[in-house]
Design a protein around this motif. Structure first.
Motif, PDB file in Angstrom:
ATOM      1  N   ASP A 122       0.818  -1.207   0.000  1.00 15.73           N
ATOM      2  CA  ASP A 122       0.000   0.000   0.000  1.00 15.73           C
ATOM      3  C   ASP A 122       0.854   1.260   0.000  1.00 15.73           C
ATOM      4  N   PHE A 123       2.082   1.172  -0.489  1.00 13.88           N
ATOM      5  CA  PHE A 123       2.909   2.372  -0.489  1.00 13.88           C
ATOM      6  C   PHE A 123       2.426   3.340  -1.565  1.00 13.88           C
ATOM      7  N   PRO A 124       2.048   4.585  -1.176  1.00 15.46           N
ATOM      8  CA  PRO A 124       1.534   5.512  -2.196  1.00 15.46           C
ATOM      9  C   PRO A 124       2.658   5.973  -3.129  1.00 15.46           C
ATOM     10  N   THR A 125       2.470   5.735  -4.425  1.00 17.25           N
ATOM     11  CA  THR A 125       3.508   5.979  -5.413  1.00 17.25           C
ATOM     12  C   THR A 125       2.957   6.910  -6.482  1.00 17.25           C
ATOM     13  N   PRO A 126       3.741   7.908  -6.909  1.00 14.67           N
ATOM     14  CA  PRO A 126       3.215   8.826  -7.931  1.00 14.67           C
ATOM     15  C   PRO A 126       2.693   8.053  -9.132  1.00 14.67           C
ATOM     16  N   ARG A 127       1.566   8.511  -9.683  1.00 17.49           N
ATOM     17  CA  ARG A 127       0.921   7.745 -10.737  1.00 17.49           C
ATOM     18  C   ARG A 127       1.614   7.906 -12.093  1.00 17.49           C
ATOM     19  N   ASN A 128       2.616   8.798 -12.180  1.00 18.54           N
ATOM     20  CA  ASN A 128       3.183   9.112 -13.492  1.00 18.54           C
ATOM     21  C   ASN A 128       4.593   8.557 -13.704  1.00 18.54           C
ATOM     22  N   LEU A 129       4.989   7.552 -12.930  1.00 20.90           N
ATOM     23  CA  LEU A 129       6.341   7.015 -13.111  1.00 20.90           C
ATOM     24  C   LEU A 129       6.443   6.301 -14.463  1.00 20.90           C
ATOM     25  N   ASN A 130       7.507   6.597 -15.225  1.00 18.67           N
ATOM     26  CA  ASN A 130       7.665   5.958 -16.531  1.00 18.67           C
ATOM     27  C   ASN A 130       8.620   4.761 -16.429  1.00 18.67           C
ATOM     28  N   TYR A 131       8.973   4.198 -17.587  1.00 21.20           N
ATOM     29  CA  TYR A 131       9.784   2.975 -17.561  1.00 21.20           C
ATOM     30  C   TYR A 131      11.189   3.194 -16.998  1.00 21.20           C
ATOM     31  N   TRP A 132      11.700   4.431 -17.060  1.00 21.11           N
ATOM     32  CA  TRP A 132      13.024   4.659 -16.474  1.00 21.11           C
ATOM     33  C   TRP A 132      13.000   4.374 -14.976  1.00 21.11           C
ATOM     34  N   TYR A 133      11.801   4.403 -14.371  1.00 19.85           N
ATOM     35  CA  TYR A 133      11.685   4.171 -12.926  1.00 19.85           C
ATOM     36  C   TYR A 133      11.582   2.689 -12.574  1.00 19.85           C
ATOM     37  N   THR A 134      11.619   1.806 -13.586  1.00 22.26           N
ATOM     38  CA  THR A 134      11.474   0.387 -13.262  1.00 22.26           C
ATOM     39  C   THR A 134      12.812  -0.244 -12.877  1.00 22.26           C
ATOM     40  N   PHE A 135      13.894   0.548 -12.972  1.00 19.59           N
ATOM     41  CA  PHE A 135      15.203  -0.070 -12.771  1.00 19.59           C
ATOM     42  C   PHE A 135      15.539  -0.326 -11.299  1.00 19.59           C
ATOM     43  N   GLY A 136      14.825   0.302 -10.383  1.00 19.41           N
ATOM     44  CA  GLY A 136      15.039  -0.025  -8.971  1.00 19.41           C
ATOM     45  C   GLY A 136      14.693  -1.485  -8.710  1.00 19.41           C
ATOM     46  N   GLY A 137      13.529  -1.898  -9.205  1.00 16.70           N
ATOM     47  CA  GLY A 137      13.122  -3.294  -9.050  1.00 16.70           C
ATOM     48  C   GLY A 137      14.067  -4.233  -9.779  1.00 16.70           C
ATOM     49  N   ILE A 138      14.468  -3.825 -10.989  1.00 14.23           N
ATOM     50  CA  ILE A 138      15.391  -4.652 -11.777  1.00 14.23           C
ATOM     51  C   ILE A 138      16.704  -4.840 -11.031  1.00 14.23           C
ATOM     52  N   LEU A 139      17.171  -3.769 -10.366  1.00 14.83           N
ATOM     53  CA  LEU A 139      18.437  -3.860  -9.634  1.00 14.83           C
ATOM     54  C   LEU A 139      18.327  -4.795  -8.435  1.00 14.83           C
ATOM     55  N   THR A 140      17.165  -4.786  -7.777  1.00 15.13           N
ATOM     56  CA  THR A 140      16.967  -5.714  -6.662  1.00 15.13           C
ATOM     57  C   THR A 140      17.084  -7.146  -7.170  1.00 15.13           C
ATOM     58  N   PHE A 141      16.447  -7.389  -8.331  1.00 14.97           N
ATOM     59  CA  PHE A 141      16.543  -8.716  -8.937  1.00 14.97           C
ATOM     60  C   PHE A 141      18.005  -9.074  -9.229  1.00 14.97           C
ATOM     61  N   CYS A 142      18.753  -8.118  -9.804  1.00 13.25           N
ATOM     62  CA  CYS A 142      20.160  -8.379 -10.142  1.00 13.25           C
ATOM     63  C   CYS A 142      20.954  -8.770  -8.900  1.00 13.25           C
ATOM     64  N   LEU A 143      20.747  -8.027  -7.813  1.00 15.96           N
ATOM     65  CA  LEU A 143      21.518  -8.308  -6.592  1.00 15.96           C
ATOM     66  C   LEU A 143      21.212  -9.706  -6.079  1.00 15.96           C
ATOM     67  N   ILE A 144      19.922 -10.048  -6.055  1.00 22.57           N
ATOM     68  CA  ILE A 144      19.550 -11.373  -5.537  1.00 22.57           C
ATOM     69  C   ILE A 144      20.088 -12.458  -6.461  1.00 22.57           C
ATOM     70  N   SER A 145      19.997 -12.245  -7.764  1.00 26.70           N
ATOM     71  CA  SER A 145      20.506 -13.228  -8.715  1.00 26.70           C
ATOM     72  C   SER A 145      22.006 -13.432  -8.537  1.00 26.70           C
ATOM     73  N   GLN A 146      22.744 -12.343  -8.348  1.00 28.77           N
ATOM     74  CA  GLN A 146      24.196 -12.462  -8.153  1.00 28.77           C
ATOM     75  C   GLN A 146      24.515 -13.213  -6.859  1.00 28.77           C
TER      76      GLN A 146
END
Lengths: 425, 270
Positions: A33-57
């Motif tokens: 339920d974290f309130p997140t601005p409704r206008n985030l574009n694809y450049w903002y998806t890299f935080g999640g991608i980086l979490t995945f990278c760290l766990i994968s490594q």
């Protein structure tokens, strides 16, 4: 967390736990339920991608460490055994090696995004500085990981990089020998690098938690750079951004898989399949692609000590960036002059990366010097001055206003009720 | 939608551009080339031409193995169906043709035989293709000071891979005017520096192919390059098959998640 918790325990056990260790509440408030601005574009998806990278490594790395031998006589052979005799060992190793490149690719996109939308500005300075700490830790980890297969580039890369420390006046040699654990890069060096390479990812993991914590206090920045002014500006993180991040992550995994399965060695150097030999120096010692810009900065300064200072300074300067940029406007969308200088900055980084992979001679030296000068000028001259003299474009009144029709705004519409048909994405 | 597509296009271009940025020049050597028709193991559906790998192994056994070992390649892997694909009996017969260090004599504890050389025994499928020399000093002494490199991962250890091996093996020529060769060296433009200690190995009919293929220099060079690529990347066929499945799966997953995303955000202005 800065917002009101909406967590409701679902049963007697979660209710019991909530009064003792409210982990489900923490997860709910930060990931659901974290309130997140409704206008985030694809450049903002890299935080999640980086979490995945760290766990994968971390996961591939832990399994690789079960089969790897950190000894100068056995390291290269143990890597070949992983490639040939360990079930799916080739997949683990290629996923780990390519994964390092993917991690840096994603982190650079993430950093450029932060630079463009002004995510380093108040109140997110600490968030940004923690990010720079993570970048430094990633660099140290990647460097030491590249040493472990004990190929020619491992050995000579380690020799070149550790030799930076000999540039320190008076105590340089003593420090370098202390780092090596001897009088040259050798078995002691390999052992401690393996130990630290296993340790640092968990340190990164800890700083990532702080990074997310520091993100969740002021909340996300967004492409307009203006503050969230109320509920109409945000959507809950889940499911709106879990699905958007999930889509981006899935595409990212296609790129990742393409490298792992079809070009696993395209990002590495062939010399690292030659066992390390302290008596044979490769003609061109080059670091991995993600270090090339910094390597170019180092080599563009003719003095060794000043070169090392410039190289470390190119990252250290990011720590003070929040106070160098004087503009009251965050997003470069509304800063026409800085926008142009920013494009120049991206080009300069590209030129540095290109020159870092070329021999330090002829025209490459000139290009690298010009790009180095621009790199530092961007932070030390352009951002402080332009911020004061440029006239920003008119900022929107709120995040929601450009995308929601007037009646919806007036009523403070709940999500998905009567909002306009979307036009973007 | 248009902007999102543009963002994704920029990211994809940058992601794929990494490989170009990472490619480093290997010095002054001439750029290697593949044989006409290219390699069967290139591309998304690449696979090894089993007959070529077997012919390549015959060259390794009869020519290369005189000086070069493959210390990381186990003889048993010749039975791999995605490689040479020899039967179990064939692998055992091949193993018996190689000699490997035997260790101390069980009676006397001696490490050398009755003429003072290291004790050897016929290899087993579980052994590796050890170097024919007892150590690097002996290898250098027998080769005018040059050390014949181990060939296990040579196809990954040189810019150009199999094409480099093919070009090198067919690339020997008279030195151009003005180039003075060092003692015992041969001119080959594909070698960094242009000088190589290994003499030209391939002359027509250097081997009599068991399958009757005509042993031209190009044929032999192409076969040995194919074999050495297999030796360096024995997992290649499986890797590419698995990769195709993984990427197909991810493509379908991406589509489904994208549709879910569109549906969820349908009435949400953003």
């Amino acid at each position: 967390m800065s917002h009101q918790s909406t967590y409701r325990p679902t049963g007697p056990f979660t209710e019991w736990l909530d009064k003792r260790l409210p982990v489900p509440r923490l997860m709910h408030d930060s990931l659901v339920d974290f309130p997140t601005p409704r206008n985030l574009n694809y450049w903002y998806t890299f935080g999640g991608i980086l979490t995945f990278c760290l766990i994968s490594q971390i996961v591939t790395g832990i399994i690789l460490a079960m089969h790897y031998t950190p000894h100068v006589d056995y390291a290269f052979e143990s890597v070949e055994r992983i490639m040939r005799d360990v079930n799916f060992g080739w997949l683990l190793r290629y996923a780990h090696a390519v994964g390092a490149s993917m991690f840096f690719f994603a982190v650079y996109v993430h950093i450029f995004r932060g630079l463009y939308y002004g995510s380093y500005k108040a109140p997110r300075e600490v968030l940004w500085m923690l990010g720079v700490v993570i970048l430094l830790l990633m660099m140290a980890t990647a460097f030491m990981g590249y040493v472990l297969p004990w190929g020619q580039m491992s050995f000579w890369g380690a020799t070149v990089i550790t030799n930076f420390f000999t540039a320190i006046p008076l105590v340089g040699n003593a420090i370098t020998e202390w780092l090596w654990g001897g009088f040259a890069v050798g078995n002691a060096t390999l052992n401690r690098f393996f130990s630290l390479h296993y340790l640092l990812p968990f340190v990164i993991f800890g700083v990532v938690i702080l990074h997310i914590w520091a993100l969740h206090v002021p909340g996300n920045n967004n492409p307009t750079g203006i503050d969230v002014r109320g509920k109409q500006d945000t959507v809950p993180f889940h499911p709106y951004y879990t699905v958007k991040d999930g889509f981006a992550l899935s595409l990212f995994c296609i790129l990742f898989a393409w490298y792992v399965f079809f070009a696993p060695n395209a990002l590495g150097h062939p010399d690292n399949y030659i066992p390390a030999d302290p008596l044979v120096t490769p003609p061109h010692i080059v670091p991995e692609w993600y270090f090339l810009p910094f390597y170019a900065i180092l080599r563009s300064i003719p003095d060794k000590l000043l070169g090392v200072i410039a190289m470390f300074g190119s990252i250290a300067i990011l720590f003070v960036l929040p106070w160098l940029d004087r503009s009251p406007v965050r997003s470069l969308r509304y800063r026409p002059m800085t926008q142009i200088f920013f494009v120049g900055f991206v080009v300069a980084c590209g030129v540095l990366m290109y020159c870092g992979g070329k021999p330090a001679e002829g025209v490459y030296v000139l290009w690298a010097r010009l790009a180095t000068a621009y790199y530092f000028a961007y932070f030390l001259l352009i951002l402080p001055i332009v911020g004061l003299i440029e006239t920003p474009r008119k900022l929107p009144d709120s995040i929601a206003k450009p995308v929601l029709p007037a009646p919806a705004l007036a009523g403070g519409t709940p999500i998905g009720a009567t909002a306009a048909p979307h036009t973007d994405g | 939608m248009l902007k999102a597509t543009r963002t994704l296009a920029i990211l994809l271009a940058a992601g794929l551009g990494l490989a170009a940025g990472a490619a480093q020049g290997a010095g002054e050597a001439k750029h290697p080339h593949a044989p006409p028709g290219g390699w069967s193991f290139e591309g998304m559906f690449g696979h090894y031409d089993k007959a070529a790998v077997q012919r390549g192994f015959q060259i390794y056994k009869e020519v290369c193995a005189a000086c070069h070992g493959m210390e990381y390649v186990a003889i048993r892997t010749l039975g791999s169906p995605s490689g040479p694909g020899y039967s179990e009996d064939e692998v055992e017969a091949v193993a018996a043709e190689f000699r490997v260090p035997a260790g101390p004599d069980p009676q006397t504890g001696s490490l050398v035989d009755d003429i003072g050389l290291p004790r050897l025994r016929p290899a087993l499928p579980s052994d590796r293709f050890t170097s024919p020399y007892p150590n690097d000093i002996a290898a250098r002494a027998a080769n005018g000071g040059a050390l014949p490199p181990d060939l296990s991962v040579i196809a990954k250890a040189r810019e150009g891979g199999a094409s480099y091996i093919y070009s090198l093996m067919t690339g020997y020529q008279e030195p151009p005017p003005g180039v003075t060769l060092e003692a015992g060296m041969h001119y080959n433009p594909y070698m960094a520096g242009g000088q190589i200690a290994m003499p030209p190995q391939l002359v027509p009919d250097r081997v009599a192919y068991e399958d009757g293929t005509e042993a031209s220099v190009e044929q032999m060079a192409s076969d040995i390059a194919t074999f050495l690529n297999w030796a360096a990347e024995p997992e290649l066929e499986f890797r590419k098959k698995l990769g195709f499945m993984v990427i197909s799966y991810l493509a379908v997953l991406s589509l489904l998640v994208f549709l879910a995303y569109r549906r969820l955000w349908r009435n949400v202005g953003h």
